[in-house]
Design an enzyme around this catalytic site. Sequence first.
Site, PDB file in Angstrom:
ATOM      1  N   ASP A  98      -9.485  -6.616   3.704  1.00  0.00           N
ATOM      2  CA  ASP A  98      -8.925  -6.234   2.403  1.00  0.00           C
ATOM      3  C   ASP A  98      -7.845  -7.219   1.970  1.00  0.00           C
ATOM      4  O   ASP A  98      -6.757  -6.822   1.564  1.00  0.00           O
ATOM      5  CB  ASP A  98      -8.383  -4.801   2.432  1.00  0.00           C
ATOM      6  CG  ASP A  98      -8.176  -4.247   1.018  1.00  0.00           C
ATOM      7  OD1 ASP A  98      -8.713  -4.847   0.063  1.00  0.00           O
ATOM      8  OD2 ASP A  98      -7.486  -3.229   0.872  1.00  0.00           O
ATOM      9  N   GLU A 108       4.013   6.413  -3.037  1.00  0.00           N
ATOM     10  CA  GLU A 108       3.189   7.457  -2.468  1.00  0.00           C
ATOM     11  C   GLU A 108       1.733   7.088  -2.652  1.00  0.00           C
ATOM     12  O   GLU A 108       1.280   6.858  -3.764  1.00  0.00           O
ATOM     13  CB  GLU A 108       3.502   8.796  -3.141  1.00  0.00           C
ATOM     14  CG  GLU A 108       2.718   9.934  -2.546  1.00  0.00           C
ATOM     15  CD  GLU A 108       3.398  11.283  -2.725  1.00  0.00           C
ATOM     16  OE1 GLU A 108       4.426  11.336  -3.428  1.00  0.00           O
ATOM     17  OE2 GLU A 108       2.879  12.260  -2.168  1.00  0.00           O
ATOM     18  N   VAL A 149       9.885   5.173  -1.970  1.00  0.00           N
ATOM     19  CA  VAL A 149       9.513   4.077  -2.859  1.00  0.00           C
ATOM     20  C   VAL A 149       8.066   4.121  -3.300  1.00  0.00           C
ATOM     21  O   VAL A 149       7.685   3.454  -4.248  1.00  0.00           O
ATOM     22  CB  VAL A 149       9.784   2.695  -2.235  1.00  0.00           C
ATOM     23  CG1 VAL A 149      11.261   2.390  -2.236  1.00  0.00           C
ATOM     24  CG2 VAL A 149       9.205   2.605  -0.842  1.00  0.00           C
ATOM     25  N   VAL A 173       3.379   8.490   2.432  1.00  0.00           N
ATOM     26  CA  VAL A 173       4.548   8.330   1.578  1.00  0.00           C
ATOM     27  C   VAL A 173       5.395   7.246   2.226  1.00  0.00           C
ATOM     28  O   VAL A 173       5.560   7.229   3.443  1.00  0.00           O
ATOM     29  CB  VAL A 173       5.380   9.630   1.516  1.00  0.00           C
ATOM     30  CG1 VAL A 173       6.483   9.515   0.478  1.00  0.00           C
ATOM     31  CG2 VAL A 173       4.496  10.811   1.212  1.00  0.00           C
ATOM     32  N   TYR A 182      -2.705   8.713   1.349  1.00  0.00           N
ATOM     33  CA  TYR A 182      -2.527   9.313   2.661  1.00  0.00           C
ATOM     34  C   TYR A 182      -1.140   9.100   3.254  1.00  0.00           C
ATOM     35  O   TYR A 182      -0.878   9.503   4.373  1.00  0.00           O
ATOM     36  CB  TYR A 182      -3.628   8.845   3.619  1.00  0.00           C
ATOM     37  CG  TYR A 182      -3.398   7.497   4.258  1.00  0.00           C
ATOM     38  CD1 TYR A 182      -2.899   7.417   5.561  1.00  0.00           C
ATOM     39  CD2 TYR A 182      -3.659   6.320   3.583  1.00  0.00           C
ATOM     40  CE1 TYR A 182      -2.684   6.190   6.159  1.00  0.00           C
ATOM     41  CE2 TYR A 182      -3.445   5.102   4.169  1.00  0.00           C
ATOM     42  CZ  TYR A 182      -2.961   5.042   5.461  1.00  0.00           C
ATOM     43  OH  TYR A 182      -2.744   3.837   6.051  1.00  0.00           O
TER      44      TYR A 182
END
EC number: 2.7.11.23
Lengths: 312, 347
Positions: A131, A17, A15, A22, A20
């Site tokens: 974040d 990528e 779904v 997938v 760093y």
Amino acid sequence: MGLSAINKYSKAKKVGEGTYAVVFLGKQVQTGRDIAIKEIKTGQFKDGLDMSAIREVKYLQELMHINVIELVDVFSAEGNLNLVLEFLPADLEMIIKDREILFSPADVKSWLLMTLRGVHHCHRNFILHRDLKPNNLLLAPDGQLKIADFGLARSLGAPNEDLTSNVVTRWYRAPELLFGAKHYTEAVDLWAIGIIFAELMLRVPYLPGSDDLNQIDVTFQALGTPTEDNWPNVSSLPGYNDLKIYPEPSRQELRKRFIAATESALDLMSGLLQLNPAKRWDTEQALLSNYFGKELPVPTKPENLPKLTKKE
Amino acid sequence: MMDIPKGPKSTLVRKFQEEEASPASPHEENSSPTNNGSTGKLTSTIQLARPFLTRNQIIHAHSKNVENQVAFDQRRSQVFSFLMKASSSLKFPARVLETSMYYYQRYYILNRFDINTYLDVAVTCLFVASKNEDTIKKLRDILALTNQLRSQTLSSEQSEIYRKKILNFESKLLETISFDFRNFHSEEFLIKFNKVLHKSKSDSYLSWLILFDSYQTEISLKLPPHVIALSSIILASKLEDHRASFKVDFKKFGCDEKLVNEGLLDLLSLYINSFNNTNLSVTHNDYEIRFMRIKVEFDESKPGFIKDIESTVLNKDEFFNQRDFSNGERRYMLESQKKRLYSEIGK
């Protein structure tokens, strides 16, 4: 594809990528539970296993809260590290951008409440997320909001430790970070929540700076430039120079900008968006504020929150 | 992140021992399309993190991985002074150095000691420690400096091969530590305990020096950080005042007395056997004779120790078997997830 003798997982489709990793969707074979598998690429990188992978494992392995994404399993196979995470099909950014959805004030309250609860759990374990943004607030099929992406997280440093100010996606970056502070606290996460709160009410990003310099200007134009008066010693921060001095917005100006907001909603938002991190509200103050406590409407139950109209 | 364990540690260790032998055993599966191994079988292992080991467990592990214990010990002190030099040249904080020393020792619990690569392992430990302590440096920069310290000159082609070699060691190290990135630093406990005990500044400083020396021993493999901190404080008080007691209110500090005794025993052996290699000898050279006296008094106090694991149990424990990290798949869990693991196995 068998992943373990005990807990088997199937990988259905790729779904996404990232730089760093997938991400695959799959199922826990035994229970049929939907899961996401983050396959961390190693090997081809100059510096081996990425720091963000280390951080995700380190913090998510120990955090367990309904509003924090669950790390179900950690596997190493064929030279790759696989993180099995709970499956979360949508995020708050997608909901905000979906023009066909109308938000009620109760919906906004519900999302904000779940965000604050999740972040409160991180903070009481001395973990900074660093974040927070709508894109990292994922939504489960049952409506629960889950804080995800701990790739920038770290534990609250010792007082003498230098922290990097290059954290948090630009639009959600607190003033102390904009000034390049090397010592900061949980308050950076609360600023980001304040901006997300504003974005939920406005349905557009509140302070979309085009670059780091412009972000400083946009931020202080909207919320006023910090001075020695409202933030003692702010001028000693490395980035505090050549600033245009904007006045702090009056209550009336805020009311005009956030037309639908109630007085206690504005109180909360202003508390979260205090320029001086020492005066900024913490999660406890925010959770116990009138906005959640006394004022109606009560937050929408997670299962009744609006869902994406478009299916990919 | 680290909570002080509530229960006595000794039972915890034994419980791991008894219960873990079976879940740690390999489970074999039918052939899978992703596996090209000649056996046609995919080995799948579950590994619970074991952050702490007992004395016998360490001896048992070394008996499998270390041919010559004396050479191993010598290399270890050589590696530690190498790491100290490298870490200070790279301006890493002390906690990176400490973590790298811990990783180095941890590595040889599960991997064979090889005289040709132990310094490469040390470099890898420093690299991974810098990541885990949030003070990452580029591998290239770390290698440039460590190569210089080792007077190792590499062509650019050799450097590339060497870099890949280090990354190989990195994945081995990560598997060895079970992807368990919890940090175990005693300093914070040491400072807070000293404060609660109203220790003088000089006593506190002495305990800090002892704590730093403790990383040269296997204590960090055995004991949780708050116990190491308390052992260092007790020894420091004893050095300054022979009337001081070996006992404190252990419960108040979440420590098991028997574990603190283990710590004291290891610290005393360090200072009695190799005082000149310790940092304490630099500042407190005249203290050497005091340790013998303290040791005698310590033995006379008939200290209790944890009951260690019998060799019959150790021999059955598959945790210490040689690992092959290149094949099959491994699932890693923290010991706090043990309940879940057993409920799965029960099915």
